[in-house]
Design an enzyme around this catalytic site. Structure first.
Site, mmCIF file in Angstrom:
data_model
loop_
_atom_site.group_PDB
_atom_site.id
_atom_site.type_symbol
_atom_site.label_atom_id
_atom_site.label_comp_id
_atom_site.label_asym_id
_atom_site.label_seq_id
_atom_site.Cartn_x
_atom_site.Cartn_y
_atom_site.Cartn_z
ATOM 1 N N ASN A 39 0.837 -1.200 0.000
ATOM 2 C CA ASN A 39 0.000 0.000 0.000
ATOM 3 C C ASN A 39 0.874 1.252 0.000
ATOM 4 O OD1 ASN A 39 0.582 -0.909 2.665
ATOM 5 N ND2 ASN A 39 -1.104 0.255 3.528
ATOM 6 N N GLU A 52 -2.939 -4.688 -3.200
ATOM 7 C CA GLU A 52 -3.427 -5.507 -4.316
ATOM 8 C C GLU A 52 -3.362 -4.717 -5.621
ATOM 9 O OE1 GLU A 52 -4.795 -4.942 -1.399
ATOM 10 O OE2 GLU A 52 -5.993 -6.629 -0.687
HETATM 11 N N1 THU Z 1 -5.179 -1.863 2.528
HETATM 12 C C1 THU Z 1 -4.580 -2.601 1.549
HETATM 13 O O1 THU Z 1 -3.556 -2.208 0.991
HETATM 14 N N2 THU Z 1 -5.150 -3.777 1.210
HETATM 15 C C2 THU Z 1 -6.219 -4.346 1.854
HETATM 16 O O2 THU Z 1 -6.625 -5.454 1.497
HETATM 17 C C3 THU Z 1 -6.858 -3.637 2.964
HETATM 18 C C4 THU Z 1 -6.410 -2.239 3.183
HETATM 19 C C5 THU Z 1 -4.513 -0.614 2.943
HETATM 20 C C6 THU Z 1 -5.147 0.660 2.466
HETATM 21 C C7 THU Z 1 -4.628 1.639 3.489
HETATM 22 O O3 THU Z 1 -3.336 2.092 3.096
HETATM 23 C C8 THU Z 1 -4.468 0.827 4.751
HETATM 24 O O4 THU Z 1 -4.500 -0.532 4.352
HETATM 25 C C9 THU Z 1 -5.560 1.073 5.785
HETATM 26 O O5 THU Z 1 -6.805 0.962 5.208
#
Ligand code: THU
Length: 130
Positions: A39, A52
């Site tokens: 992320n 993802e």
């Molecule tokens: N997040 C992801 O990268 N993938 C997921 O499956 C759930 C949430 C990230 C987005 C954000 O940067 C952080 O987790 C908190 O929501």
């Protein structure tokens, strides 16, 4: 195991200064290639991207368009399910039967599929009369 290790490793690179919640994702393609993403948050919160989405973008940039396995990992009490938008993004390149493993850094794993994550998915067939 290989997917887990790659997802765990790319998670270290996450840019998550606002949520402090780092996520790693790894995808396998039919050729056996693995693409990873983490992320990437932004001070303008909605501009942040999920792990993802990063892995999918890396796959497409490399010229591949099919996912046969997915692994997502975070340091959470329970394995974290992908957000709604990422479920739709995965369904663009993965069939309903594609296995998705959701995992915690502590070692808990939950196995599901793209179809289970996105029942009743909107697909190209819904635009047939457009
Ligand atoms: N997040 C992801 O990268 N993938 C997921 O499956 C759930 C949430 C990230 C987005 C954000 O940067 C952080 O987790 C908190 O929501």
């Amino acid at each position: 195991m290989e997917l887990r290790q790659k997802a765990l490793s790319v998670r270290e690179n996450a840019h998550a200064p606002y949520s402090n919640f780092r996520v790693g994702a790894a995808l396998r393609t039919p050729d056996g290639h693995i693409f990873t993403g983490c992320n990437v948050e932004n001070v303008a919160y909605p501009e942040g991207t999920c792990a993802e989405a990063g892995a999918i973008a890396a796959m497409v940039a490399a010229g591949e368009r099919e996912i046969v396995e997915v692994y997502v990992i975070a340091d959470s009490p329970d394995p974290v399910p992908p957000c709604g938008g990422c479920r739709q993004k995965l369904a663009e390149f993965a069939g309903a039967d594609v296995p998705v493993t959701l995992a915690t850094t502590q070692g808990t794993e939950r196995r599901t599929t793209v179809g289970n994550l996105l029942p009743g998915a909107f697909g190209p067939g819904h635009m047939d009369r457009a």
